[in-house]
Write an enzyme that holds these catalytic residues in place. Structure first.
Site, short mmCIF file in Angstrom:
data_model
loop_
_atom_site.label_atom_id
_atom_site.label_comp_id
_atom_site.label_asym_id
_atom_site.label_seq_id
_atom_site.Cartn_x
_atom_site.Cartn_y
_atom_site.Cartn_z
CB CYS A 1 -0.93 0.02 1.20
SG CYS A 1 -1.78 1.61 1.37
CG HIS B 1 -6.73 9.38 0.11
ND1 HIS B 1 -6.86 8.07 -0.31
CD2 HIS B 1 -6.96 10.15 -0.99
CE1 HIS B 1 -7.14 8.05 -1.61
NE2 HIS B 1 -7.22 9.30 -2.04
P1 DGP Z 1 -7.64 9.42 -5.16
O1 DGP Z 1 -7.78 9.55 -6.63
O2 DGP Z 1 -8.72 10.13 -4.39
O3 DGP Z 1 -7.44 7.99 -4.72
O4 DGP Z 1 -6.30 10.23 -4.81
C1 DGP Z 1 -5.03 9.68 -4.77
C2 DGP Z 1 -4.06 10.83 -4.79
O5 DGP Z 1 -2.82 10.34 -4.34
C3 DGP Z 1 -3.83 11.43 -6.18
O6 DGP Z 1 -4.25 12.79 -6.17
C4 DGP Z 1 -2.33 11.35 -6.38
C5 DGP Z 1 -1.80 11.03 -5.01
N1 DGP Z 1 -0.64 10.16 -4.98
C6 DGP Z 1 -0.55 8.92 -5.54
N2 DGP Z 1 0.66 8.41 -5.30
C7 DGP Z 1 1.33 9.33 -4.56
C8 DGP Z 1 2.64 9.36 -3.99
O7 DGP Z 1 3.46 8.44 -4.11
N3 DGP Z 1 2.99 10.48 -3.29
C9 DGP Z 1 2.12 11.53 -3.13
N4 DGP Z 1 2.56 12.57 -2.44
N5 DGP Z 1 0.88 11.51 -3.65
C10 DGP Z 1 0.50 10.44 -4.36
#
Ligand code: DGP
Length: 114
Positions: free
Chosen positions: A4, A100
């Protein structure tokens, strides 16, 4: 939870720009910001989505929203306003299966969302 991405961010296995952390939650900058301010607020406990919430999570969710309020103040977006988003499941557009909340601010948002 193994594999995860948000559990790995919470345990610092994967680096992120952390803006807040305590024993229950971590908040960090979204890697694909959709607004000048785009923070993800994530419980350290692995909960898949809003579908998994129950009475045992009430204090956690209270806490998350109080921290969102504090972050909005600290980041200077509280007076103009901001948006808090939880995407749940496929139709909700959830791409990471660890619950989240997005805190978005610094610009005006339209309604309805796409
Ligand atoms: P959702 O689509 O609501 O599941 O949002 C997931 C968000 O997580 C998306 O806006 C991009 C962010 N995200 C995905 N992988 C990473 C990561 O490795 N680091 C950070 N900072 N954000 C991430």
């Amino acid at each position: 939870m193994k594999d995860c991405i948000f559990c790995k961010i919470a345990s610092k296995e994967i680096p992120s720009s952390i803006v807040y952390e305590d024993d229950r939650i971590i908040a960090f900058k979204d890697i694909e910001p959709q607004a000048p301010v785009h923070i993800l607020i994530v419980p350290k406990e692995h909960i898949k989505s809003a579908n998994e919430l129950d009475e045992t999570n009430i204090e956690l969710i209270d806490h998350i929203f109080l921290i969102i309020r504090k972050l909005a103040e600290d980041l200077g977006i509280n007076e103009d306003g901001y948006r808090v988003v939880n995407n749940c499941g496929e139709y909700g557009g959830q791409s990471v299966s660890h619950i989240h909340f997005h805190l978005l601010g610094g610009r005006k948002f339209s309604w309805p969302p796409g």
